[in-house]
Design a protein around this motif. Structure first.
Motif, PDB file in Angstrom:
ATOM      1  N   ILE A 223       0.840  -1.207   0.081  1.00  0.00           N
ATOM      2  CA  ILE A 223       0.111   0.058  -0.043  1.00  0.00           C
ATOM      3  C   ILE A 223       0.660   1.348   0.026  1.00  0.00           C
ATOM      4  O   ILE A 223       0.602   2.185  -0.793  1.00  0.00           O
ATOM      5  CB  ILE A 223      -1.057  -0.078   1.111  1.00  0.00           C
ATOM      6  CG1 ILE A 223      -2.012  -1.098   0.982  1.00  0.00           C
ATOM      7  CG2 ILE A 223      -1.690   1.202   1.294  1.00  0.00           C
ATOM      8  CD1 ILE A 223      -2.876  -1.335   2.148  1.00  0.00           C
ATOM      9  N   LYS A 227       1.122   3.863  -3.365  1.00  0.00           N
ATOM     10  CA  LYS A 227       0.717   5.331  -3.028  1.00  0.00           C
ATOM     11  C   LYS A 227       1.821   6.107  -3.478  1.00  0.00           C
ATOM     12  O   LYS A 227       1.667   7.279  -4.149  1.00  0.00           O
ATOM     13  CB  LYS A 227       0.214   5.310  -1.659  1.00  0.00           C
ATOM     14  CG  LYS A 227      -1.008   5.077  -1.188  1.00  0.00           C
ATOM     15  CD  LYS A 227      -1.381   5.719   0.229  1.00  0.00           C
ATOM     16  CE  LYS A 227      -2.927   5.689   0.514  1.00  0.00           C
ATOM     17  NZ  LYS A 227      -3.422   6.283   1.732  1.00  0.00           N
TER      18      LYS A 227
ATOM     19  N   SER B  69       2.924   1.818   7.071  1.00  0.00           N
ATOM     20  CA  SER B  69       1.740   0.981   7.280  1.00  0.00           C
ATOM     21  C   SER B  69       1.468   1.050   8.894  1.00  0.00           C
ATOM     22  O   SER B  69       0.182   0.828   9.019  1.00  0.00           O
ATOM     23  CB  SER B  69       2.595  -0.537   7.063  1.00  0.00           C
ATOM     24  OG  SER B  69       2.554  -0.731   5.620  1.00  0.00           O
ATOM     25  N   LEU B  72      -0.657   4.081   8.584  1.00  0.00           N
ATOM     26  CA  LEU B  72      -1.967   3.828   8.150  1.00  0.00           C
ATOM     27  C   LEU B  72      -3.007   3.009   8.626  1.00  0.00           C
ATOM     28  O   LEU B  72      -4.152   3.090   8.568  1.00  0.00           O
ATOM     29  CB  LEU B  72      -1.805   3.307   6.675  1.00  0.00           C
ATOM     30  CG  LEU B  72      -1.427   4.139   5.599  1.00  0.00           C
ATOM     31  CD1 LEU B  72      -1.057   3.184   4.327  1.00  0.00           C
ATOM     32  CD2 LEU B  72      -2.353   5.101   5.190  1.00  0.00           C
ATOM     33  N   MET B 289      -7.429  -4.635   0.364  1.00  0.00           N
ATOM     34  CA  MET B 289      -6.754  -3.655  -0.308  1.00  0.00           C
ATOM     35  C   MET B 289      -7.285  -3.456  -1.554  1.00  0.00           C
ATOM     36  O   MET B 289      -7.596  -2.268  -1.951  1.00  0.00           O
ATOM     37  CB  MET B 289      -5.170  -4.248  -0.542  1.00  0.00           C
ATOM     38  CG  MET B 289      -4.516  -3.282  -1.322  1.00  0.00           C
ATOM     39  SD  MET B 289      -2.748  -3.817  -1.338  1.00  0.00           S
ATOM     40  CE  MET B 289      -2.042  -2.600  -2.656  1.00  0.00           C
ATOM     41  N   THR B 295      -7.551   0.991   3.069  1.00  0.00           N
ATOM     42  CA  THR B 295      -6.276   0.980   3.316  1.00  0.00           C
ATOM     43  C   THR B 295      -5.810   0.819   4.895  1.00  0.00           C
ATOM     44  O   THR B 295      -5.063   0.101   5.060  1.00  0.00           O
ATOM     45  CB  THR B 295      -5.303   2.027   2.910  1.00  0.00           C
ATOM     46  OG1 THR B 295      -5.869   3.132   3.465  1.00  0.00           O
ATOM     47  CG2 THR B 295      -5.416   2.326   1.384  1.00  0.00           C
ATOM     48  N   SER B 299      -3.789  -2.500   5.947  1.00  0.00           N
ATOM     49  CA  SER B 299      -2.463  -2.111   6.765  1.00  0.00           C
ATOM     50  C   SER B 299      -2.556  -2.902   8.200  1.00  0.00           C
ATOM     51  O   SER B 299      -1.570  -3.518   8.348  1.00  0.00           O
ATOM     52  CB  SER B 299      -2.319  -0.826   6.874  1.00  0.00           C
ATOM     53  OG  SER B 299      -2.120  -0.107   5.857  1.00  0.00           O
TER      54      SER B 299
END
Lengths: 376, 325
Positions: A223, A227, B69, B72, B289, B295, B299
């Protein structure tokens, strides 16, 4: 002593049999897929692949042409044809009634209740004759037991590479894995040399961090990096996936190469230094050539990993035809053509063909890399 | 186009190393009035030039994501607003998460154990036979096959046909051969999880075999000769003399496979996609995801995987540090 010899040979038997059983178990599934990829759709869906190597026995049911279409030949009303309709096969027995489908011998004329004479030859040709005109529009049914020889086709491969877009995906996979193998080697080799043979503060710490990074799960990186890629404008592109594979492969690359370089003889490097060689020259002319086995080990690892990878490709590449790699294509096929085993088996075999070739050609280096790479 | 980009990338990389080194030599020339001081200074900088690209990539692609992560995992689905521990609270109460945890623990026990066991047996027997190298290559081969490819291979093994039709999957063919009714293996809970594990065991056994076989060959001959003289049977020699001596290697194999297991994703995604009670953490994360578009939750799931890997990570670092000393 005889006793011991006897026990030994029994042990040898047990060892050989165990090895054989393991080898068979481990190759059987792959072999099944390989065989299936050479069979056509009907064969796959009607019988198990393990029967493909042997001639298959099948019952054939055939309806002869309408009796009133019989022509006059040599004074007899005659119908002819082939019960396989041109296909291959060998009739071993036949019958004219469903209750006794194999009561008659091939080649011998049989007279039915309606006074018609039926002959079926081994190759499937049949003749029905009658002294009087035959009536009706429903043809006589002929039952036969036939043996079909093993039959294989390359058709699936042609179809998969062209129609299913796997040829394109093959090129895409190459585009991903070749740079994703070369770049990390280059970057890691320099870093590994610095960590192995140059003195500077913080060296031990960096090595420890790299050992730690070896096991960081990819999932954590997806992720944030997606991004990041979107923000700096790389988006979903080949450049992005090369960087990603390079980053993910670096810890292992540095670790492997450093361990190997540390083991190189100190005298060579020091005498080169005394002779006035710079670090750059030492690296290029001495370390790199000597480290070839380690470089090869890592190259194989990284190549197999990038070629076989699905997760990184799903995240960092798009789903369009010019970006879809083979593993992604295969995954899509499993969804959309789940029951079409001829397509699936062939596609799967195309995707695993290159890694298998690399594997068998370079097994020595792969083993060496594994031995050096597992943290001891 | 692609070929050009490949060339530019690789060439750019080589250029960096050449040019930066030339520049360093130009700034601090190893001759002239300050030759000595210049050489020292250049030697202080050069290691960092060599390592710069690697360190940069490692920081951006592995270190930075860890922190993002964590960040998030305390944010909402779009990563916009702080939600505190809500994601973790949700995770603990989520049915699918619990299922994933249970399955992951099953995987963690079964796959390393079975792979190491079969690897050990394979290593022991293939070292004693004349066609050992061929046998090794065959058992090792699945290592080269992608997880997706393996999934297709095993799906064919598990294929189901309704009763009355001829079974084309070997498992059902054997099962019905013994008089059972054909089963839809991949949709029957618990059994299906184990059938997915079999795929990974099939792949990882070769790895275990290669490492353990090297360890077995490294055992000093004297210990084995001594035990033969003492009248130990081959089985006793293996269990009581050989295995204890390679215990360290067995542990390494076990932990390496454990890490692979924690990241297992492709097999589950392509064979069942986590349905019918086969969900695992890595696939759960992927689900949130891409399909959940959340997210925060994704995460959080990733962090859980990281936490499970951490003990092994620390253990590895300590071992490596001890070896370096």
């Amino acid at each position: 002593m005889d006793n011991i010899v006897g026990a030994k040979s029994r042990l040898t038997w047990a060892v050989n049999l165990t090895a054989l059983a393991l080898v068979l178990l481990w190759t059987f599934p792959t072999f099944g897929l390989l065989v299936s990829s050479f069979r056509d759709r009907d064969q796959i869906s009607t019988s198990g692949w393990w029967k493909a190597m042997f001639p298959s026995e099948a019952s054939v049911q055939y309806r002869a042409p309408a009796p009133d279409s019989a022509g006059l030949q040599d004074g007899l009303y005659t119908l002819t044809g082939n019960i396989f309709d041109g296909g291959a096969g060998e009739v071993t027995a036949f019958g004219t009634s469903i209750r006794a489908p194999d009561e008659h011998v091939v080649g011998e004329p049989v007279v039915t209740d309606d006074n018609e004479t039926v002959t079926v030859l081994a190759n499937g040709d049949f003749t029905i004759t009658s002294p009087t005109a035959m009536e009706g529009s429903r043809g006589m049914r002929i039952f036969a037991t036939s043996v079909t020889p093993a039959r294989f086709t390359f058709e699936n491969y042609g179809r998969v590479l062209g129609g299913e877009g796997l040829g394109r995906a093959f090129l895409n996979t190459m585009t991903v894995s070749i740079p994703a193998t070369i770049i990390p080697i280059l970057v890691a080799a320099f870093a590994a040399y610095a960590l192995a043979w140059m003195e500077f503060p913080g060296r031990a710490l960096i090595v420890a961090v790299i050992v730690g990074l070896l096991v960081v799960p990819l999932q954590l990186a997806l992720i944030p990096l997606l991004k990041l890629h979107n923000e700096i404008g790389i988006g979903k592109s080949y450049i992005g996936i090369w960087f990603a594979h390079t980053g993910f492969g670096l810890p292992l690359a540095i670790y492997l190469l450093r361990n190997y370089m540390v083991g190189l003889p100190r005298e060579i490097i020091e005498s080169a230094r005394v002779d006035g060689a710079t670090d750059f020259q030492i690296f290029l002319k001495i370390i790199l050539p000597l480290s070839f086995p380690a470089l090869a080990s890592f190259a194989i690892f990284q190549f197999l990993w990038t070629w076989n990878d699905l997760l990184v490709a799903l995240v960092f590449l798009g789903n369009s035809a010019d970006q879809l790699v083979m593993t992604g294509q295969l995954k899509n096929l499993m969804g959309s053509r789940g029951g079409d085993w001829e397509i699936l088996a062939t596609s799967a075999f195309v995707t695993i063909a290159v890694p298998l070739v690399v594997f068998f050609a370079m097994q020595k280096y792969l083993v060496r890399g594994l031995l050096a790479g597992s943290v001891k | 186009m692609a070929a050009v980009t490949i060339l530019v990338g690789v060439f750019g990389c080589i250029c960096y190393f050449f040019l930066s080194n030339m520049a360093l030599d130009r700034i601090f020339p190893a001759s002239g009035p300050n030759a000595g001081a210049n050489i020292n200074r250049a030697n202080q900088i050069r290691p960092w030039l060599f390592m710069l690209p690697a360190l940069l990539l490692l920081c951006v692609y592995l270190v930075y994501p860890v922190f993002v992560s964590v960040y998030l995992s305390f944010m909402d689905a779009q990563g916009q607003n702080f939600v505190g521990g809500a994601n973790y609270a949700w995770l603990i109460n989520d049915v699918k998460f619990r299922e994933s945890m249970v399955n992951n623990l099953l995987w963690l026990v079964f796959v390393p154990a079975a792979s190491t066991f079969f690897g050990l047996v394979a290593a022991a027997v293939t070292d004693r036979i004349r066609w050992g190298n061929f046998a090794k290559a065959m058992i090792f081969m699945p290592m080269a096959i992608s997880f997706v490819g393996a999934a297709v291979i095993w799906k064919l093994v598990y294929e189901y046909r309704p009763e009355g039709q001829e079974q084309i999957g070997i498992l059902n063919a054997i099962w019905t051969g013994f008089g059972g009714e054909p089963q839809t293996w991949l949709t029957s809970p618990v059994v299906n999880s184990f059938l997915l594990m079999v795929v990974l065991v099939w792949i990882q056994t070769g790895f275990a075999m290669v490492i353990l076989s090297a360890a077995l060959r490294g055992i000093p001959e004297e210990t084995i000769e001594a035990s033969i003289l003492d009248g130990a049977s081959p089985f006793q020699i293996f269990m009581k003399i050989k295995v204890p001596q390679i215990w360290g290697t067995i542990l390494v194999v076990w932990t390496t496979i454990t890490i692979t297991v924690l990241k297992v994703f492709d097999i589950v995604l392509t064979m069942t996609n986590g349905q019918w009670g086969t969900q695992v953490l890595a696939n759960l994360m992927f689900d949130w995801m891409f399909r959940g578009n959340d997210t925060g939750r994704a995460s959080t799931a990733a962090i859980i995987i990281m936490l499970m890997v951490t003990p092994i990570m620390i253990w590895n670092i300590r071992n490596a540090a001890r070896e370096a000393r």
